[in-house]
Scaffold this active site. Sequence first.
Site, short mmCIF file in Angstrom:
data_model
loop_
_atom_site.label_atom_id
_atom_site.label_comp_id
_atom_site.label_asym_id
_atom_site.label_seq_id
_atom_site.Cartn_x
_atom_site.Cartn_y
_atom_site.Cartn_z
N LYS A 1 16.06 21.40 -11.11
CA LYS A 1 15.42 20.19 -11.61
C LYS A 1 15.97 19.15 -12.34
O LYS A 1 17.17 19.52 -13.08
CB LYS A 1 14.02 20.77 -12.47
CG LYS A 1 13.01 21.38 -11.71
CD LYS A 1 12.26 20.49 -10.42
CE LYS A 1 11.75 19.51 -11.00
NZ LYS A 1 10.35 19.64 -11.74
N SER B 1 14.95 21.35 -16.44
CA SER B 1 13.51 21.96 -16.63
C SER B 1 14.22 23.46 -17.34
O SER B 1 15.13 23.77 -17.05
CB SER B 1 12.93 22.57 -15.37
OG SER B 1 12.32 23.55 -15.48
N HIS C 1 0.88 -1.40 0.19
CA HIS C 1 -0.18 -0.02 0.03
C HIS C 1 0.84 1.26 -0.04
O HIS C 1 0.51 2.31 0.42
CB HIS C 1 -0.95 0.13 1.23
CG HIS C 1 -1.78 -1.21 1.46
ND1 HIS C 1 -2.96 -1.37 0.97
CD2 HIS C 1 -1.16 -2.36 2.04
CE1 HIS C 1 -3.21 -2.76 1.20
NE2 HIS C 1 -2.37 -3.35 2.11
#
Length: 473
Positions: free
Chosen positions: A283, A277, A156
Amino acid sequence: MMKLWSGRFEKETDNLVEELNASIGFDRRLYREDIAGSMAHAKMLGTCGIISPEDTAAILGGLESILGDIEAGKIQFTTENEDIHMNVEALLTARIGAAGKRLHTARSRNDQVALDLRMYVRVHIPIIVDRLLYLETVLCKQAKQYQTAVMPGYTHLQRAQPISFAQHLMAYGNMFSRDVKRLEDCAKRLNECPLGSGALAGTTYPIDRWQTAKALGFDAPMSNSLDGVSDRDYVLELLSALSILMMHLSRFSEEIILWCSWEFKFIELDDAYATGSSIMPQKKNPDVAELVRGKTGRVYGNLMSLLTTMKGLPLAYNKDMQEDKEPVFDAIDTVEMCLPVFAAMLDTMTVRTDNMRKAAGRGFINATDCADYLTKKGMPFRDAYAVTGRLVAHCTAQGKTLEELTTAELKAFSGLFEEDVYEAINLENSMALRGSYGGPAVEETTRQIESIEDFVKARRQEESLCHPEKTNQ
Ligand code: ARG
């Protein structure tokens, strides 16, 4: 222009129909298979005395020169000739005259296209398998380095129990082995030859279907001529196998993307396999993994597209089936492109075992071990489970881990706790002791790695037996 089939027509084809009808734009890539099939067919027509030895020789010579010219980029295909089959035939007749017109004796484009696509798929399965085997090799190489690297295993997406990074990688290794086996299975089943099925009902000529089947490397001719021209199961099997393979790559991609995030930082990708980016200078994006995940959608789409095309088609050939090629070409191209990039990305990544260990330390992934400890001391598992649950709640409230509690604190929850509990809930021990078959203990991951290496080696050996020149290099 006069169509090859224009005899019974009084009018020319409408231009839009011609555009709709033509498949040369995409089936041109079948030229090698088409020419190989035609050569085998012509030889068989010759041996069976259906065409003369002179015509056979002229056809073979003509086809060879056409093949050479296509490979040299000297040929302009035309939409007037619709598809690769009629383009090649028209070129042949233009080159050798009347003999060229005899090539199509006892054959139809229906069995011709069925043959070409089958042969194309048959060429590409080993290429994909080869790329999968390389990916498995990279996984084994990485796994060997991280057999003792503790990381949280998740269910999960919640931290669950301790595993090693090696075991996580080998889970994918096993998936890719199954992908290989599925592809091998598909290759085995497809290896029957449709040539000689004719349009649908075979032929009155005394052809020898075994001869062409053998010459083209098939195990046998297909047993039923209607099935021969109608069957696209092998394409669907391939697309299913490729969809499952992409599903595996996509799940792996999703994990790579998560692991690259600051929230996890379990790995860092090499600069060559990441992108930046245009606006945010900080990034470093896992575009390779995202694209692989994204391209999974188009491969599924290709499978759905062909399943839908085939659904409800009466026997035998229907023009709908011309729509089989683009999905299969696209799926093959996509998978062939994704696999090596994905393997290289994994090969060059940096693994942050420190962050994995840190994450493993939080989240009570040793709670099962704590309950098992009490169980081994005689408490029924359900009770031990409840005691540990209360301990976790206590720790959460105190902002502590289980191993940070003193024995006195532990004893308040159960008199069975003693000094040795710390050994039992230590994460390294917990992982090392999970030596059940398939578990994360080092002996077990060693076995898993070796078994995947053996799987790869067996196939590589077989491959070099088939291609002795490869071993000599
Ligand atoms: N281009 C066709 C295809 O890809 C070849 C078979 C055409 N057969 C026919 N009966 N029109 O399916």
